[in-house]
Structures are given as structure tokens and as C-alpha cells.
Design an enzyme around this catalytic site. Structure first.
Site, PDB file in Angstrom:
ATOM      1  N   ASN A 277      17.781  29.751  47.474  1.00  0.00           N
ATOM      2  CA  ASN A 277      17.425  30.767  46.508  1.00  0.00           C
ATOM      3  C   ASN A 277      15.956  30.649  46.120  1.00  0.00           C
ATOM      4  O   ASN A 277      15.139  31.470  46.535  1.00  0.00           O
ATOM      5  CB  ASN A 277      18.329  30.664  45.279  1.00  0.00           C
ATOM      6  CG  ASN A 277      18.068  31.760  44.272  1.00  0.00           C
ATOM      7  OD1 ASN A 277      17.250  32.648  44.506  1.00  0.00           O
ATOM      8  ND2 ASN A 277      18.746  31.701  43.142  1.00  0.00           N
ATOM      9  N   ASP A 278      15.612  29.598  45.390  1.00  0.00           N
ATOM     10  CA  ASP A 278      14.248  29.478  44.869  1.00  0.00           C
ATOM     11  C   ASP A 278      13.184  29.517  45.971  1.00  0.00           C
ATOM     12  O   ASP A 278      12.095  30.044  45.750  1.00  0.00           O
ATOM     13  CB  ASP A 278      14.100  28.174  44.078  1.00  0.00           C
ATOM     14  CG  ASP A 278      14.951  28.186  42.819  1.00  0.00           C
ATOM     15  OD1 ASP A 278      15.221  29.287  42.310  1.00  0.00           O
ATOM     16  OD2 ASP A 278      15.349  27.104  42.359  1.00  0.00           O
ATOM     17  N   VAL A 279      13.538  28.986  47.145  1.00  0.00           N
ATOM     18  CA  VAL A 279      12.540  28.915  48.216  1.00  0.00           C
ATOM     19  C   VAL A 279      12.262  30.285  48.842  1.00  0.00           C
ATOM     20  O   VAL A 279      11.412  30.402  49.726  1.00  0.00           O
ATOM     21  CB  VAL A 279      12.955  27.921  49.329  1.00  0.00           C
ATOM     22  CG1 VAL A 279      13.073  26.522  48.767  1.00  0.00           C
ATOM     23  CG2 VAL A 279      14.245  28.342  49.999  1.00  0.00           C
ATOM     24  N   THR A 280      12.982  31.338  48.369  1.00  0.00           N
ATOM     25  CA  THR A 280      12.713  32.683  48.864  1.00  0.00           C
ATOM     26  C   THR A 280      12.162  33.580  47.761  1.00  0.00           C
ATOM     27  O   THR A 280      11.968  34.764  47.966  1.00  0.00           O
ATOM     28  CB  THR A 280      14.005  33.352  49.384  1.00  0.00           C
ATOM     29  OG1 THR A 280      14.904  33.521  48.275  1.00  0.00           O
ATOM     30  CG2 THR A 280      14.692  32.495  50.427  1.00  0.00           C
TER      31      THR A 280
ATOM     32  N   ALA B 186      15.883  26.007  39.779  1.00  0.00           N
ATOM     33  CA  ALA B 186      14.802  26.031  38.802  1.00  0.00           C
ATOM     34  C   ALA B 186      15.115  26.986  37.657  1.00  0.00           C
ATOM     35  O   ALA B 186      14.357  27.103  36.707  1.00  0.00           O
ATOM     36  CB  ALA B 186      13.492  26.415  39.470  1.00  0.00           C
TER      37      ALA B 186
END
Lengths: 460, 98
Positions: free
Chosen positions: A389-392, A430
Site C-alpha cells: 500500500n504505502d509503497v505505491t 504508516a
């Protein structure tokens, strides 16, 4: 004469360890590298057994046997998803071993040729103090990291009033007691130094949250190296000094890579307090998403020219790494080009996701790192995001207010269609909402990652 | 007249500093895909600290150091065997698929 021969042997052993790391530059040479490591270790152990001071072998053989049985059993049984815990646990053993060896050198300095009891060389004492302090910190720090990763204690950061002051006071006390120990060779001072270092090891890791664990594991890796080097100086052993330096710098580089991948400064990781289950209030109100079914996803992907799969740790949690391989095989059979894009922090430790995919027999030539593949999203038909999720999250590029602003991300939104497998719309680790969910070219596939992919495979 | 013999510590320090540089360049050349095996193998080789434990456990008569040495041998051996075996297990997975 024998001293010189063994010194050369230790040097050779150190060179073998360098070759072991060098081998890891490609998967082809890596196994040979591991062999070098084993040879280096054999040379070091055998050379030491020829030491004239070693007269009785019973305890040595028993100890080696016990260790061999336990170590081999664990290594063969461990799940690949549990690698971060295993590595943390192993680090703690190096730390404790360093403490014990330093204690042994203090109680029987004659065996190591560094003086007599109560009359040890100053230099050896300084090195001993450094080695034992770093070793003790590595020991308790790694145990705490292990319990956090294993889920035995909450991964949430523990922050309390005056924490940093307490650490500072402990740090000063450690330096003072070290100076006292070096000047008096007092045994009690040595053990107080051990106790204080054990305590600060816990306190240093306590405030660091789950999201920063990849950094912590790398950092402890580095510490274990510096501890070994410190003891190496005490024992005047080249193999130990070289290895300590190698491991120390290796861990430091991995920590740096992880910090950079999360756009966090090393210092802010140490200070901690980040990456628990923070509650995020979405202030932008209701936004609409486009949900889809497994059949829709199967249709889109099998008609695509190229698909990039973006796996995250959620994939491993759902145990979906094997079905994802089935899915990519089915797609390849249908003539689709399938590749995997790995963000550096996709797993719980550096390179973790690559191992998980390799375990599912994904060819490593299909697996690409962020900077290798990121420009290809714009000419790719489908980005299939699963467990990430956060890495996109484009907020890392567009929103200076976002806590992840500046973090390098995978540009999934640039592909024609984004298929996003997710349990619900809840934010990621996050705690930040992801604008990719609400884009016109995004189709949300709600459900358990494994079940969803199984259904997709059936429909292809 | 100053003593012209260099302290052995300086030699060790030289080895240490050079090894840090070697480590720096070697580790940067490790492919990111193999960072997990890198950690497990560095963990295994840092257990070369076992040489200190062997010396402690070596003397003929039993004393405190010998006990410390024995425990340290067990811990380091767990690491050595565990580290190399698990690294090997991972690297087997990175074999070329036919």
C-alpha cells in the site's frame, strides 16, 4: 613459528569471508560464496584447535555438537516468512557470545596472552570494554526485536517521558564505568558495565515501531559485527577483526539502504515513535472507488500485453506467494508478459520479498528492483498490487504534508489499469490514505489476497 | 631516543580500517535480491568469535572461564550451523528455473 603459521591461517580465513560476501553479487556465484564462508570458518576453528593452550577437548566437542544440532534443526525448519525473527535471534547469540568471551578473557587473561589476572594490558582492557558493551547491547536489543517481530510483544513504539534523557544518562554511566574498569580492572565494574549495556540495549529498541523494523534488524547486524571486531582486537585475532569490519559495514550499509527506501533519517529511526497503528481520519470525505470481481480482473489481465505484479508483505501474511506464482504462470501461458516489481521495504527485512518469491519458484529474472522497473509502469497495461500500500502512494511525491513525503514509490498509477487487492479501504502501515484507490483507472479487488488470487486463477 | 618498533595494535588497526573499506565496496556490489542471504551469512561469519570461546574452553582444569567458553561455543555453533544452513537453503531457491 606456530604463532606465525596460525596468524597466516586466520588471514586466509578472513579472505574466505570476503569471498563469501563477494559471491552474493549474483545468484549464480552465491552458492560458491557460501562455500567459501564455510571453508573460512573451518580454517579458523581448526587453526584455533592447534593452539597449545587447548588441552582438553571434551567440552569443546560437546558444545559444538549441541550447537550443530540446534542450529541445523532450526535452519531447516524455519519458515521463510520468519527470516527476520530468525536473523534477530541469531544476532542476539553473537552478542551474548561476545560478552562471554570478553568475560573469559578477563578471568583468564593468560590463555589469551594479554597479561595476568589483575595485570592486563590497558589496550586489551579498552577493547574488551568496547566489545562487551556493544555485545550486551546487541544481545538485549536483538531479543526485543525478535519478540516484536514474532508478535510476542506489540510492535507499537513504546515512548515514555524522559526516555531520551534516561538513555543519555545510561550512556554517560557506561562511559564512566568503562573508564573505571580500564583503570582498576575491577571485576564488579565489568559486570556493572554489562548490566548497564543490557539495559540500554532494551531502551534503544523499545521506542522503534514495527514499520522501522527492517532498519533495526540491519542495525543490530552491524552492531554484532562491531562487537566481534572489538573482541578481535582483545584477542589480537585477524580473522575476527576482518570479519567484524565486514559485518559491521555490511549492516551499516543495509541500514542506510532501508532508511533511504523509507525516506527516514537514521537518527529519527533511532529516536523512534514512528510506525505503530496510528489512527488516520480521512478529512476529504466520501470518495468513490470502483470495486471489481475476480472475473473482471482475470479478463483484464489475460487480455493485457504486460502485467507488473507489485507484492508487499501482506502477500506473505496471507500466504499467497504460491498462488501468485500460479497466476503468473497462467498469464504467461496466455501470452502475457509478467514481471514483479519489488520495493526495498516490501518485506520485513532487506531482500525479504525476493526470498519469498524465490521460495515460490518465481524466476529471479522476472523480479525487478524499484529503480530497474519504475519507468516501465507507463507502458504497462496492468499493475497488480497485492499486499502493498504505502509503497505505491503518490502522496510521497505530491503531498509535502504527508509523513511519507520523499519516500521513493512504485509509480503504479501510471499504468493503464491498476488492480489493487485489499481487504478494505483501511490505510497502510504508516496510517495514510492512498489516492490510487480513488483513481478512474483503478479497480479495487476487495477480499483476502489468497482467495482473490485463487479465484482469478480459476477464471483465466 | 624513541622506540622504533611499531605497536602490534597499529597493525591490527590497519587491517581493521582496510577491511571496513573492503566491506564497503563488496557489500555495495551485492545484488539487492540477495540482501536477506547477505544478512544470514554475515551472521554466520561473525560467529568466528567462536575462536575466543575455544581458547577459553581449552585449559585442562575447570574454572569460570572454561564455563563461559563452553556456553559461548554452544551459542556460536548454533549461529554458525544455523546461519550457513539457512543461507544455503535460501540460495538453493535462487537456482535458475528450467
Amino acid at each position: 613459528m606456530i604463532v606465525n603459521i596460525s596468524a597466516v591461517a586466520y588471514l586466509i580465513s578472513g579472505v574466505c569471508f570476503i569471498m563469501a560476501l563477494r559471491g552474493l553479487s549474483s545468484p549464480i556465484s552465491a552458492r560458491r560464496g557460501n562455500l567459501f564462508g564455510i571453508i573460512g570458518m573451518l580454517i579458523a576453528v581448526i587453526t584455533t584447535l592447534f593452539n597449545p593452550g587447548i588441552l582438553s577437548f571434551e567440552l569443546i566437542i560437546i558444545g559444538l555438537l549441541i550447537g550443530a544440532i540446534i542450529g541445523t534443526t532450526i535452519a531447516r525448519k524455519i519458515q521463510m516468512t520468519a527470516m527476520p525473527q530468525l536473523v534477530a535471534a541469531f544476532h542476539s547469540l553473537v552478542g551474548l557470545a561476545a560478552v562471554l568471551v570478553a568475560a573469559a578473557a578477563l578471568y583468564s587473561p593468560e590463555s589469551y596472552g594479554i597479561g595476568n589476572s589483575g595485570n592486563i594490558k590497558i589496550a586489551s582492557l579498552i577493547e574488551m570494554a568496547i566489545g562487551v558493551a556493544v555485545g550486551a547491547i546487541t544481545f538485549t536489543g536483538s531479543i526485543l526485536a525478535f519478540t516484536k517481530l514474532q508478535g510476542l510483544v506489540s510492535g507499537n513504539p513504546v515512548v515514555f517521558f524522559g526516555q531520551h534523557w534516561l538513555n543519555l544518562i545510561l550512556g554517560v554511566l557506561i562511559i564512566l564505568i568503562s573508564i573505571y574498569f580500564v583503570s582498576t580492572q575491577d571485576l564488579l565494574a565489568f559486570w556493572i558495565l554489562v548490566a548497564l549495556s543490557l539495559a540500554i540495549g532494551i531502551l534503544l529498541i523499545l521506542p522503534i515501531g514495527g514499520a522501522d523494523m527492517p532498519v533495526v534488524v540491519s542495525m543490530l547486524n552491524s552492531y554484532s559485527g562491531w562487537a566481534a571486531a572489538g573482541i578481535g582486537f582483545t584477542l589480537e585475532n585477524t580473522a575476527l577483526i576482518i570479519t567484524g569490519a565486514l559485518v559491521g559495514s555490511s549492516g551499516a550499509i543495509l541500514s542506510y539502504i532501508m532508511c533511504k527506501a523509507m525516506n527516514r533519517s537514521f537518527f529519527s529511526v533511532i529516536l523512534g515513535g514512528f510506525g505503530g497503528e496510528s489512527i488516520y481520519k480521512d478529512e476529504t470525505g466520501e470518495k468513490s472507488v470502483k470495486p471489481g470481481s475476480a472475473e473482471d480482473a482475470a479478463f483484464i489481465m489475460s487480455n493485457a500485453g504486460s502485467v507488473i505484479i507489485v507484492p508487499g508483505y501482506g502477500l506473505a501474511v496471507a500466504q499467497a506467494q504460491h498462488v501468485i506464482k500460479e497466476m503468473s504462470d497462467a498469464l504467461k501461458e496466455a501470452g502475457v508478459k509478467v514481471r514483479y516489481a519489488i520495493h526495498p521495504v516490501a518485506g520485513r527485512m532487506p531482500g525479504h520479498m525476493n526470498v519469498l518469491l524465490a521460495e515460490s519458484s518465481v524466476d529471479y529474472d522476472d523480479v525487478f528492483e524499484l529503480d530497474e522497473i519504475n519507468s516501465d509502469f507507463s507502458n504497462s497495461d496492468v499493475a497488480f498490487v497485492i499486499g502493498a500500500n504505502d509503497v505505491t502512494n503518490p502522496a510521497a511525491k505530491n503531498d509535502p504534508q504527508s509523513p511519507i513525503y520523499g519516500m521513493p514509490i512504485l509509480d503504479v498509477e501510471k499504468s493503464q489499469t491498476v488492480l489493487f487487492v485489499k481487504r478494505s479501504l483501511s490505510p497502510g502501515y504508516a496510517g495514510i490514505d492512498n489516492s490510487v484507490f480513488y483513481r478512474d483507472n483503478t479497480m479495487m479487488l476487495f477480499g483476502d489476497a489468497k482467495e482473490m488470487v485463487e479465484k482469478i486463477v480459476k477464471s483465466i | 631516543m624513541e622506540n622504533l618498533v611499531i605497536d602490534p595494535f597499529i597493525f591490527q588497526l590497519s587491517i581493521f580500517v582496510l577491511a571496513i573499506f573492503v566491506g564497503y565496496y563488496v557489500v555495495w556490489s551485492v545484488t539487492p535480491a540477495l540482501h536477506t542471504p547477505l544478512m544470514s551469512v554475515t551472521n554466520a561469519i561473525s560467529s568466528v568469535i567462536i575462536v575466543g570461546a575455544l581458547i577459553a574452553a581449552g585449559p585442562g582444569d575447570l574454572n569460570l572461564s572454561k564455563i563461559f567458553g563452553f556456553i559461548a561455543i554452544v551459542l556460536a555453533a548454533i549461529n554458525i550451523f544455523g546461519g550457513f544452513v539457512v543461507t544455503q537453503r535460501m540460495l538453493e531457491m535462487f537456482k535458475k528455473k528450467k
